[in-house]
Design a protein around this motif. Structure first.
Motif, short mmCIF file in Angstrom:
data_model
loop_
_atom_site.label_atom_id
_atom_site.label_comp_id
_atom_site.label_asym_id
_atom_site.label_seq_id
_atom_site.Cartn_x
_atom_site.Cartn_y
_atom_site.Cartn_z
N VAL A 103 0.84 -1.36 0.12
CA VAL A 103 -0.13 0.11 0.02
C VAL A 103 0.78 1.36 0.01
CG1 VAL A 103 -1.71 1.05 1.13
CG2 VAL A 103 -1.79 -1.29 1.32
N VAL A 104 0.78 1.91 -1.10
CA VAL A 104 1.72 3.27 -1.14
C VAL A 104 0.89 4.32 -1.14
CG1 VAL A 104 3.42 4.49 -2.65
CG2 VAL A 104 3.20 1.92 -2.57
N PRO A 105 0.96 5.29 0.06
CA PRO A 105 0.18 6.52 -0.05
C PRO A 105 0.72 7.61 -0.97
CG PRO A 105 1.04 5.78 2.35
CD PRO A 105 1.57 4.94 1.13
N TYR A 106 -0.26 8.20 -1.63
CA TYR A 106 0.16 9.09 -2.58
C TYR A 106 0.94 10.10 -2.04
CZ TYR A 106 -3.62 6.78 -5.40
OH TYR A 106 -4.43 6.06 -6.11
N GLY A 107 0.80 10.63 -0.74
CA GLY A 107 1.59 11.60 -0.11
C GLY A 107 3.15 11.25 0.28
N ARG A 108 3.34 9.89 0.19
CA ARG A 108 4.68 9.26 0.54
C ARG A 108 5.63 9.27 -0.81
NH1 ARG A 108 6.92 9.28 5.22
NH2 ARG A 108 7.54 7.26 4.99
N MET A 109 4.90 9.41 -1.96
CA MET A 109 5.58 9.11 -3.11
C MET A 109 6.52 10.55 -3.47
SD MET A 109 3.24 7.47 -6.09
CE MET A 109 1.64 7.37 -5.39
N GLN A 110 7.83 10.18 -3.85
CA GLN A 110 8.50 11.14 -4.22
C GLN A 110 8.94 11.34 -5.61
OE1 GLN A 110 12.33 10.02 -1.99
NE2 GLN A 110 11.73 11.25 -0.37
N TYR A 111 8.97 10.15 -6.35
CA TYR A 111 8.92 10.52 -7.80
C TYR A 111 8.52 9.06 -8.23
CZ TYR A 111 13.95 8.54 -7.68
OH TYR A 111 14.82 7.86 -7.41
N HIS A 131 8.99 5.37 -6.23
CA HIS A 131 9.98 5.72 -5.29
C HIS A 131 9.29 6.39 -4.06
CE1 HIS A 131 13.29 4.43 -7.69
NE2 HIS A 131 12.72 4.89 -8.82
N THR A 132 9.52 6.04 -3.12
CA THR A 132 8.74 6.67 -1.68
C THR A 132 9.79 7.43 -0.75
OG1 THR A 132 8.72 4.59 -0.43
CG2 THR A 132 7.04 5.14 -1.84
N ALA A 133 9.12 7.87 0.29
CA ALA A 133 10.22 8.52 1.33
C ALA A 133 11.06 7.57 1.93
CB ALA A 133 9.27 9.58 2.26
N SER A 134 10.50 6.32 2.13
CA SER A 134 11.33 5.15 2.86
C SER A 134 11.85 4.14 1.57
CB SER A 134 10.40 4.58 3.51
OG SER A 134 11.13 3.04 4.19
N ALA A 135 13.06 4.09 1.57
CA ALA A 135 13.71 3.00 0.44
C ALA A 135 13.01 1.69 0.50
CB ALA A 135 15.23 3.16 0.73
N SER A 136 12.67 1.11 1.69
CA SER A 136 12.19 -0.04 1.71
C SER A 136 10.89 -0.19 1.21
CB SER A 136 12.05 -0.44 3.30
OG SER A 136 11.21 0.08 3.97
N THR A 157 1.75 11.08 -10.17
CA THR A 157 2.46 12.27 -10.14
C THR A 157 1.70 13.53 -9.46
OG1 THR A 157 3.95 11.58 -11.63
CG2 THR A 157 4.24 13.88 -10.88
N VAL A 158 0.51 13.66 -10.19
CA VAL A 158 -0.43 14.39 -9.92
C VAL A 158 -1.12 14.38 -8.29
CG1 VAL A 158 -2.78 15.47 -10.45
CG2 VAL A 158 -0.95 15.20 -12.21
N ARG A 159 -1.43 13.18 -8.08
CA ARG A 159 -2.16 12.64 -6.85
C ARG A 159 -0.89 12.77 -6.13
NH1 ARG A 159 -6.25 7.80 -7.15
NH2 ARG A 159 -7.87 8.90 -8.14
N GLY A 160 0.32 12.33 -6.12
CA GLY A 160 1.28 12.76 -4.99
C GLY A 160 1.64 14.01 -4.61
N GLU A 161 1.67 15.00 -5.74
CA GLU A 161 1.78 16.45 -5.70
C GLU A 161 0.75 17.26 -4.90
OE1 GLU A 161 2.41 17.95 -9.39
OE2 GLU A 161 4.54 17.31 -9.58
N ALA A 162 -0.56 16.74 -4.92
CA ALA A 162 -1.84 17.02 -4.47
C ALA A 162 -1.65 16.74 -3.00
CB ALA A 162 -3.12 16.62 -5.00
N ARG A 163 -1.44 15.76 -2.62
CA ARG A 163 -1.20 15.08 -1.27
C ARG A 163 -0.11 15.86 -0.50
NH1 ARG A 163 -5.59 13.66 -2.07
NH2 ARG A 163 -6.22 11.40 -2.05
N LEU A 164 1.11 16.09 -1.02
CA LEU A 164 2.27 16.67 -0.46
C LEU A 164 1.74 18.16 -0.27
CD1 LEU A 164 5.37 15.44 -2.25
CD2 LEU A 164 4.71 15.10 0.08
N ALA A 165 0.92 18.95 -1.38
CA ALA A 165 0.64 20.19 -1.02
C ALA A 165 -0.27 20.42 0.12
CB ALA A 165 0.18 20.85 -2.55
N GLY A 166 -0.96 19.43 0.42
CA GLY A 166 -1.82 19.44 1.32
C GLY A 166 -1.38 19.37 2.87
N LEU A 167 -0.12 18.75 2.89
CA LEU A 167 0.48 18.58 4.13
C LEU A 167 0.96 19.88 4.79
CD1 LEU A 167 2.72 15.83 3.37
CD2 LEU A 167 0.66 15.65 4.68
#
Length: 167
Positions: A103-111, A131-136, A157-167
Motif C-alpha cells: 500500500v503506497v500512500p500518494y503523499g509518500r511518493m517522491q517520484y 519511489h517513496t520517502a522510505s527506501a524499503s 505524480t498529480v495525486r502525489g503532488e496534491a497530497r504533498l501540497a495538503g501537508l
C-alpha cells in the motif's frame, strides 16, 4: 487491460477494490529471459554429454527441468500481479504461494519512473517504479502497456503532488 472485481476479502483482498491486471505479454518476456539464462547451461551440458562422457547429460537435465518448472509457474505469477488506485493510496499485489500487498500512500511518493528494456519495448511493455520517502517501500508494477504506464505515471505524480501540497 482487464479488471476483475474482488469477491473475497482478507488482508490481500480489501473489500470494494477492483484490481487492474498487467499485460499477459509479461509471461513471454519472463519466459524469454529464463530461456536465455538457462539455455547456456543446457547447451553446455549437451556439448559436454556428447564430447566428454554421457553421464554429463545431468548438466543439461537440471537447467532443463528448471526451465520446465518456470514455464509452468510464470503464467500463474503474472496473473497474480495486480494494482488498484484508491482515493488516498495505490495498492499493488503479487504472488500466489508467497503473497504480498503493498500500500503506497500518494503523499509518500517522491517520484515515479517508467522503464522499458529492449525486450520490453519489443513486446510493448513498460514498468512503473514508485519511489517513496522510505527506501524499503519502493514498489513497481511490471508488464504495463506503454500508454497505461504513461497514464499511471502522470496520474500518480498529480495525486502525489496534491497530497504533498495538503501537508
Amino acid at each position: 487491460m482487464t479488471s476483475e472485481p474482488v469477491t473475497t476479502s482478507g488482508p490481500f483482498d480489501p473489500p470494494g477494490v477492483t484490481w487492474q491486471r498487467v499485460s499477459p505479454r509479461l509471461v513471454t518476456a519472463r519466459l524469454v529471459t529464463a530461456a536465455i539464462t538457462l539455455g547456456v547451461p543446457i547447451v553446455a551440458g549437451v556439448v559436454l554429454g556428447l564430447a566428454v562422457t554421457p553421464w554429463l547429460w545431468f548438466v543439461a537435465a537440471v537447467p532443463a527441468a528448471i526451465l520446465v518448472w518456470v514455464a509452468i509457474v510464470v503464467p500463474r505469477q503474472v496473473r497474480a500481479i495486480g494494482y488498484a488506485e484508491r482515493d488516498d493510496d495505490l495498492l499493488i499485489r503479487k504472488g500466489i504461494l508467497f503473497r504480498s500487498l503493498v500500500v503506497v500512500p500518494y503523499g509518500r511518493m517522491q517520484y515515479v519512473d517508467v522503464e522499458a528494456g529492449p525486450l520490453d519495448r519489443k513486446l510493448g511493455l513498460a514498468k512503473v517504479q514508485l519511489h517513496t520517502a522510505s527506501a524499503s517501500t519502493d514498489a513497481d508494477i511490471p508488464g504495463l502497456a506503454p500508454e497505461e504506464a504513461e497514464r499511471l505515471r502522470d496520474r500518480l505524480t498529480v495525486r502525489g503532488e496534491a497530497r504533498l501540497a495538503g501537508l
